[in-house]
Design an enzyme around this catalytic site. Sequence first.
Site, PDB file in Angstrom:
ATOM      1  CG  HIS A   1      -1.741   1.234   1.377  1.00 24.89           C
ATOM      2  ND1 HIS A   1      -2.534   1.712   0.359  1.00 24.89           N
ATOM      3  CD2 HIS A   1      -1.902   2.107   2.412  1.00 24.89           C
ATOM      4  CE1 HIS A   1      -3.154   2.808   0.756  1.00 24.89           C
ATOM      5  NE2 HIS A   1      -2.784   3.072   1.990  1.00 24.89           N
ATOM      6  CB  SER A   2       0.647   4.311   0.409  1.00 22.60           C
ATOM      7  OG  SER A   2       1.067   5.650   0.382  1.00 22.60           O
ATOM      8  CE1 TYR A   3       8.305   6.919   0.534  1.00 21.17           C
ATOM      9  CE2 TYR A   3       9.133   4.872   1.447  1.00 21.17           C
ATOM     10  CZ  TYR A   3       9.366   6.122   0.924  1.00 21.17           C
ATOM     11  OH  TYR A   3      10.648   6.584   0.783  1.00 21.17           O
TER      12      TYR A   3
ATOM     13  CB  THR B   1      -3.731  -0.587  -2.309  1.00 15.63           C
ATOM     14  OG1 THR B   1      -2.841  -0.627  -1.200  1.00 15.63           O
ATOM     15  CG2 THR B   1      -4.260  -1.991  -2.553  1.00 15.63           C
TER      16      THR B   1
END
Length: 293
Positions: free
Chosen positions: A194-196, A222
């Site tokens: 997710h993200s980073y 995501t």
Amino acid sequence: MQGHCIIITQYVYELLEKKCNMTKVILPVDVTEEEPRSFIYLSADAMSNPAKLLVLIQGDGVVRAGQWARRLIINQDLDSGTQIPFITRAKEEGYGVMVLNPNENHLEVERPAKPTPLPSPEVSDEPAEKRERKDERESKKKRDFYEKYRNPQKEGETEQIPIRENSSPEEHLLYVWDHFVSNAAARNVFIVAHSYGGLSLVELMSQREAQVKNRVCAVAMTDSVHNIWHQDASKSIQEWLQQHCRNWVSSPEPLDTPVEPMLPDCPRLSAGRVCDSGFNTAYTFHLSISLNL
């Protein structure tokens, strides 16, 4: 609010251990008593499952192991903001599970107080007792001022001691890969980033490209913030991402609707609805970890 965050974090750890039967493993693996440490969570068969392993990597910021988005935990529920549903379903489907902790990077300790220099003696006709009362009043004024306007993070009063080989999310993922994922028995590794976490994964590929390609079957990103140009991803990495990754992004379009790619790497798909925290449980489990492309 900080107290609430600590309570949430500890409660999620308790769920990981008691509800999900995960085991906390301390990092670095050869940590000494004196140095700061981090940890990850492993299912009982994370290292021994011969078939498949799921690795969960959250984004950056305040979230710790087992959390996707603290705002969702507070404003909605644990199922929306934690990794518990992913872990539960993964275990039902026969996966070993690793829960990473990429934001536990340092130990914060109080900085030793600097000695206050003694004032230089001054010639004064003022009586000593009166001068002492005056100095005490001035000191109290200063203390009250600093207490009122003190930085909540106590900058300058604390120092951060980095955790060896885990001082950043990227370092953490590389360390976990070298010491755990690469030594796991599973023939097939699946990753949800997710993200980073997506950015950290691309950095991992830059350093362990052959190993990742050999072990990882599919990656579900995501709202990943990776950037193949800024991260100097090779053409071979870009091609692998195109074939083995999908990035579900916040979008008002129906779930799985293709979204115009920003860069020529992995295809982007709609997560089904916009979520203010960036993460959305509409990234359904079968799309995330059964993505055997």
